[in-house]
Design an enzyme around this catalytic site. Sequence first.
Site, PDB file in Angstrom:
ATOM      1  N   VAL A 150      43.220  34.391  44.364  1.00  0.00           N
ATOM      2  CA  VAL A 150      42.588  34.070  43.079  1.00  0.00           C
ATOM      3  C   VAL A 150      41.469  35.047  42.736  1.00  0.00           C
ATOM      4  CG1 VAL A 150      43.082  31.609  43.294  1.00  0.00           C
ATOM      5  CG2 VAL A 150      40.850  32.477  44.038  1.00  0.00           C
ATOM      6  N   GLU A 151      41.180  35.996  43.617  1.00  0.00           N
ATOM      7  CA  GLU A 151      40.109  36.941  43.308  1.00  0.00           C
ATOM      8  C   GLU A 151      40.695  38.341  43.092  1.00  0.00           C
ATOM      9  OE1 GLU A 151      36.219  36.040  45.215  1.00  0.00           O
ATOM     10  OE2 GLU A 151      37.321  34.535  46.339  1.00  0.00           O
TER      11      GLU A 151
END
Lengths: 351, 351
Positions: B136-137
Amino acid sequence: MVYRTLSTLAAAGLLAVAAGASANELQQRAAQQFNPIPQYPPVIDGNEMTEAKVTLGKMLFFEPRLSSSHLISCNTCHNVGMGGHDYLPTSIGHGWQKGPRNSPTVYNAVFNVAQFWDGRAADLAEQAKGPVQAGVEMSSTPQRVEDTLRSMPEYVKRFRQAFPGEDDPVSFDNMATAIEAYEATLITPDAPFDQFLRGDTDALNEQEQRGLSLFMNKGCVACHSGTNLGGQNYYPFGLVTRPGGEILPSGDKGRFAVTETASDEYVFRAAPLRNIALTAPYFHSGAVWRLEDAVAVMGTAQLGTELEEDEVTDITSFLHTLTGEMPSITYPELPPSTDDTPRPNPMTPSP
Amino acid sequence: MVYRTLSTLAAAGLLAVAAGASANELQQRAAQQFNPIPQYPPVIDGNEMTEAKVTLGKMLFFEPRLSSSHLISCNTCHNVGMGGHDYLPTSIGHGWQKGPRNSPTVYNAVFNVAQFWDGRAADLAEQAKGPVQAGVEMSSTPQRVEDTLRSMPEYVKRFRQAFPGEDDPVSFDNMATAIEAYEATLITPDAPFDQFLRGDTDALNEQEQRGLSLFMNKGCVACHSGTNLGGQNYYPFGLVTRPGGEILPSGDKGRFAVTETASDEYVFRAAPLRNIALTAPYFHSGAVWRLEDAVAVMGTAQLGTELEEDEVTDITSFLHTLTGEMPSITYPELPPSTDDTPRPNPMTPSP
């Protein structure tokens, strides 16, 4: 043995003199077609570059809260540490949407006749308003931008200083004006080619000089001249032979969207070539990664010439001499959000 | 009239002396609980801070090509121009995904006992490896990062200089080590509170001193002491009263995920309070925007005390004195992508 060495040295000396003469001649021809990047930012009509305005413009250039998500700033796609762009075929914007065209470099953009690939913005101030509002880029609105900037006392103070005497200095228009003033400072002087143009013929080696010579003799210079070696006029991409759809997607008809004139189909502003070695991938589609390949495509598409491999190599080596000195940029300190700052709106465009 | 004025002045003088005495006493009490931010970066065991390493670490900190999309750098969520974070409740990452927790400031992070809200990384080097790989980063992999860095000769040269004598200096581990060395320079000395701690009792006004006094007397100092006023130990959020689900979402049990110990449910590292006025919104959920509100929540949740409004105001005014001097940061010049650079992979995580 001694005799032969002396003779060789003498011959080499004569060659050097000959090369020098030819380099001087080349320098003089080039100086008629191209201008060096100036050492200082140019004067912009109607936008006096005060320190207060340039400092504010720099803050705004780095300000992600101009986007409704609070994630994307001008610097996201025009990264000053990455040749003034993003090394992406097309940029990623609001909601992870894919932008339609390759992000052009902000460096030396002030020397272009107009902005965007299709020249639809007359100047950098008009340009700056585009991405802030574009749904696929920063997805904000003039009202939201003004509310955001007015919510931070530091910005209100700085707009007052940058636009003295105005009743309502914190405005979307003044945002754009300040960004233009800052962007005009983003110039890259002193490339080897600039030194050559100014008379230092040693600044380009023999291969680079051959490349420059080919660049002028083959006709590249017809579209790529002046300070930015391009950025001044509009030409069909595929003047002679239209490239394939992977390089020239049929859905993007270029300047036709601006002028709605049939003859402007697939017409684009000739790309400025300053720092071109730092701005892959190439073309408005960002479809070509190798500079050599881009040079070869230009040969067939624009000149109707299949360039020889060593010609492509020589021209490419010349293009590398267009990489200038990047300005030293201190990261600006941006003021904290306040209770009044419109909250980040990551998922949807904001009213 | 003259008499009254003199008398008033004399009384004011006495008060000033009394206030001075009390300020000195407060300063001495505070100096036992807190340490000023040092003027120079701390020494990190096992990571010598050479200039070559710090310079490389800075390039990597600003390098979006550590992410598989080529869009997200450390600086995206830990923006050095925005108090070292992003003014978002939780960060936006790869594919416009929403991160699970509020992005902590990078400034002075070197003084924390461990990194992340749950302390799951022992140090900044270990921390740096997390977001690069998190789906998610930045959504990359050690292999992709190494391939990316090896594809640019400038990085290869700089890794050699930063890690001399190593056979294979361009490694994911060395990336993290260099980033740690750079991040250790991101400290903000000379806050008004630091000047106060060093003996300049005029550095805090009366309200700020009252706030400091309350901060110590009410018990905030139990968790928020030392150099960073926090960041040293782990405590349940809701030591006395658990906050509502909008501030403490039930899905995030904090350090429980690290230790899998029932008593660590809803346990987090006490937030460091340096530059807290620049790091809204607050808490791991980023649910609270006003610092006053965060102080009040801490009163009920951690101290079991409903703080009076003027107590909240005084403590908040003290917290504003924790804003230090930001370092001057020159934007690094990053090398151009090459033919060998793994292409940006905007839509999906890359192998």
